[in-house]
Enzyme design. Structure first.
Site, short mmCIF file in Angstrom:
data_model
loop_
_atom_site.label_atom_id
_atom_site.label_comp_id
_atom_site.label_asym_id
_atom_site.label_seq_id
_atom_site.Cartn_x
_atom_site.Cartn_y
_atom_site.Cartn_z
N GLY A 10 35.12 41.72 49.09
CA GLY A 10 34.87 41.06 47.80
C GLY A 10 33.62 40.20 47.87
O GLY A 10 32.94 40.16 48.89
N GLN A 11 33.35 39.49 46.78
CA GLN A 11 32.13 38.69 46.71
C GLN A 11 32.15 37.56 47.74
O GLN A 11 31.23 37.43 48.57
CB GLN A 11 32.00 38.13 45.29
CG GLN A 11 30.73 37.36 45.03
CD GLN A 11 30.50 37.09 43.55
OE1 GLN A 11 29.40 37.29 43.06
NE2 GLN A 11 31.51 36.64 42.85
N LEU A 12 33.20 36.76 47.74
CA LEU A 12 33.31 35.67 48.71
C LEU A 12 33.67 36.23 50.09
O LEU A 12 33.13 35.77 51.10
CB LEU A 12 34.39 34.67 48.25
CG LEU A 12 34.70 33.53 49.22
CD1 LEU A 12 33.46 32.70 49.54
CD2 LEU A 12 35.80 32.62 48.65
N ALA A 58 42.54 38.15 44.34
CA ALA A 58 42.90 37.57 43.05
C ALA A 58 42.78 38.61 41.94
O ALA A 58 42.03 39.58 42.06
CB ALA A 58 41.97 36.40 42.73
N THR A 99 40.61 27.66 41.91
CA THR A 99 39.60 27.71 40.85
C THR A 99 39.46 26.39 40.08
O THR A 99 40.42 25.61 40.00
CB THR A 99 39.99 28.83 39.85
OG1 THR A 99 39.15 28.77 38.70
CG2 THR A 99 41.43 28.70 39.37
N ASP A 100 38.29 26.20 39.48
CA ASP A 100 38.07 25.07 38.56
C ASP A 100 38.96 25.20 37.31
O ASP A 100 39.18 24.21 36.61
CB ASP A 100 36.59 24.99 38.17
CG ASP A 100 36.03 26.30 37.63
OD1 ASP A 100 36.55 27.39 37.99
OD2 ASP A 100 35.05 26.26 36.85
N TYR A 123 45.43 32.63 33.72
CA TYR A 123 44.75 32.72 35.02
C TYR A 123 44.88 31.38 35.77
O TYR A 123 45.33 31.35 36.93
CB TYR A 123 43.28 33.07 34.81
CG TYR A 123 42.43 32.94 36.06
CD1 TYR A 123 42.64 33.79 37.15
CD2 TYR A 123 41.43 31.98 36.16
CE1 TYR A 123 41.87 33.67 38.30
CE2 TYR A 123 40.67 31.84 37.30
CZ TYR A 123 40.89 32.69 38.37
OH TYR A 123 40.13 32.56 39.52
N LYS A 127 46.96 30.59 39.20
CA LYS A 127 46.29 30.10 40.41
C LYS A 127 46.88 28.76 40.85
O LYS A 127 47.01 28.50 42.05
CB LYS A 127 44.77 29.96 40.16
CG LYS A 127 44.02 31.26 39.95
CD LYS A 127 43.96 32.17 41.16
CE LYS A 127 42.97 31.71 42.21
NZ LYS A 127 42.81 32.73 43.30
N1 LIG Z 1 34.32 34.87 40.80
C1 LIG Z 1 34.37 33.63 40.34
O1 LIG Z 1 33.49 33.19 39.58
C2 LIG Z 1 35.51 32.71 40.75
C3 LIG Z 1 35.60 31.44 40.17
C4 LIG Z 1 36.64 30.59 40.57
C5 LIG Z 1 37.54 31.02 41.54
N2 LIG Z 1 37.42 32.26 42.07
C6 LIG Z 1 38.38 32.69 43.10
O2 LIG Z 1 37.63 33.04 44.25
C7 LIG Z 1 38.26 34.09 44.95
C8 LIG Z 1 37.24 35.15 45.33
O3 LIG Z 1 36.59 35.63 44.17
P1 LIG Z 1 35.52 36.81 44.27
O4 LIG Z 1 34.52 36.59 43.21
O5 LIG Z 1 35.08 36.98 45.68
O6 LIG Z 1 36.46 38.05 43.86
P2 LIG Z 1 36.34 39.60 44.20
O7 LIG Z 1 34.94 39.99 44.52
O8 LIG Z 1 37.03 40.31 43.08
O9 LIG Z 1 37.17 39.75 45.54
C9 LIG Z 1 38.56 39.79 45.58
C10 LIG Z 1 38.97 40.68 46.72
O10 LIG Z 1 40.40 40.75 46.78
C11 LIG Z 1 40.84 42.11 46.76
N3 LIG Z 1 42.12 42.18 46.06
C12 LIG Z 1 42.34 42.11 44.74
N4 LIG Z 1 43.65 42.21 44.48
C13 LIG Z 1 44.27 42.33 45.68
C14 LIG Z 1 45.62 42.46 46.08
N5 LIG Z 1 46.60 42.52 45.17
N6 LIG Z 1 45.91 42.54 47.41
C15 LIG Z 1 44.91 42.53 48.33
N7 LIG Z 1 43.61 42.41 48.02
C16 LIG Z 1 43.28 42.31 46.70
C17 LIG Z 1 39.74 42.86 46.04
O11 LIG Z 1 39.78 44.23 46.41
P3 LIG Z 1 39.62 45.40 45.29
O12 LIG Z 1 38.43 45.03 44.46
O13 LIG Z 1 39.45 46.63 46.12
O14 LIG Z 1 40.90 45.37 44.49
C18 LIG Z 1 38.51 42.13 46.55
O15 LIG Z 1 38.12 42.63 47.82
C19 LIG Z 1 39.43 34.54 44.07
O16 LIG Z 1 40.62 34.00 44.60
C20 LIG Z 1 39.16 33.93 42.72
O17 LIG Z 1 40.34 33.60 42.02
C21 LIG Z 1 36.43 33.12 41.70
#
Ligand SMILES: NC(=O)c1ccc[n+]([C@@H]2O[C@H](COP(=O)([O-])OP(=O)(O)OC[C@H]3O[C@@H](n4cnc5c(N)ncnc54)[C@H](OP(=O)(O)O)[C@@H]3O)[C@@H](O)[C@H]2O)c1
Length: 286
Positions: A10-12, A58, A99-100, A123, A127
């Site tokens: 994923g991104q993070l 997530a 998350t914020d 959401y 969380k």
């Molecule tokens: N993006 C933002 O702006 C933001 C803001 C605030 C908080 N956050 C939090 O930061 C975290 C990381 O965000 P990110 O942007 O890195 O998200 P992301 O790129 O969507 O990464 C999430 C990863 O988790 C995997 N995943 C999703 N559902 C799953 C499940 N049920 N079981 C196992 N793996 C699963 C995804 O795999 P697949 O894609 O293959 O399903 C992906 O590799 C999340 O917890 C999110 O709530 C994000």
């Protein structure tokens, strides 16, 4: 330390893999390896027996969470419960990424770790429930992050805001962005470094806000992206009420940490982080 990262592609997760590999044994687990909603998929965690399990998984499409609350709770809350339970069983530390959006925005100045959450949408509620479940393993860290941009792009959202803006500008599309919603733009590489520092210095367990320093509106964020890149698209500020969005969002969700500086961790300014991201992504030469 032996560290398992769930959501490693994923991104993070991608930046966590890069950063944590410096000095640690890191096991990257994708959605194919581990399904957080299904404890039957955790055999790899039992085999590997990590010291730390970082859960970045997530369901974070905020509007879709309103239509699919069961999925939101299943991944964001029950998933966190399952990871806390397996961590406890293995004697591992749990790291949960929150998350914020656990805040309602009424404060109108940056939220610290001492502020009381009051989420406005499914959401954020799911969380927050994930945070509470995570606490079932006393040995936990909860990192609240916000408005992420990282080189890999969010797999769950199909990119990130910076890439969306650049792509629209390159296509000469007129761009409208809200100028009344404040947040803390945050580079995932910096979050990964904060998490690494907290783990390595064995800081007290609990909640930490992990964002870049400073805040802005989404319009100001877009403007800065175009300023740095020397792009001049047609960019118009609009009001949030002009956008049809299913989920209610906090109008002010900037975060700051009162805890990290006590341990010598001072996140850098978001504009500096953005510039570095644009270089890392190849949009800007050094
Ligand atoms: N993006 C933002 O702006 C933001 C803001 C605030 C908080 N956050 C939090 O930061 C975290 C990381 O965000 P990110 O942007 O890195 O998200 P992301 O790129 O969507 O990464 C999430 C990863 O988790 C995997 N995943 C999703 N559902 C799953 C499940 N049920 N079981 C196992 N793996 C699963 C995804 O795999 P697949 O894609 O293959 O399903 C992906 O590799 C999340 O917890 C999110 O709530 C994000």
């Amino acid at each position: 330390m032996k560290i398992a990262v769930i959501g490693a592609n994923g991104q993070l997760g991608t930046d966590l893999m890069k950063v944590l590999k410096q000095g640690h044994e890191v096991i990257g687990l994708t959605h194919k390896d581990v399904e957080v909603t299904d404890p039957n998929s955790f055999s790899v965690l039992r085999e590997q027996h990590p010291d730390v399990i970082v859960n970045t998984a997530a369901f974070h499409k905020v509007d879709q969470c309103e239509d699919e609350p069961l999925k939101a709770f299943s991944v964001n809350a029950i998933g966190a419960r399952n990871i806390a339970a397996i961590s406890k069983e293995l004697g591992a530390v749990t790291v949960y990424i929150s998350t914020d959006y656990v805040f309602d925005g009424a404060k109108k100045e940056p939220y610290t770790e001492d502020d009381f959450p009051a989420p406005l949408n499914t959401y954020g509620i799911s969380k927050l429930a994930g945070e509470i479940y995570t606490r079932q393993n006393h040995r936990h860290y909860i990192f609240r992050v916000a408005s992420l941009f990282g080189v890999a792009g969010a797999s769950g959202k199909g990119g990130n805001f910076v890439e969306t803006m650049i792509s629209k500008a390159q296509k000469n599309e007129p761009i409208s962005v809200v100028d009344d919603m404040w947040m803390s733009p945050t580079y995932t590489f910096d979050v990964a470094n904060i998490i690494k520092a907290v783990l390595e210095s064995k800081m007290p367990f609990g909640v930490y806000h992990a964002t870049n320093d400073g805040c802005c509106t989404w319009f100001q964020f877009a403007k800065e992206i175009f300023n740095i890149l020397g792009l001049t698209p047609s960019l118009t500020p609009i009001k949030t009420e002009q956008l049809p969005m299913k989920a209610k969002r906090p109008m002010f969700s900037a975060l700051e940490s009162v805890k990290l500086p006590r341990y010598g961790i001072q996140p850098r300014d978001w504009k500096q982080a953005l510039r570095e991201y644009l270089i890392a992504k190849g949009h800007l030469s050094k």
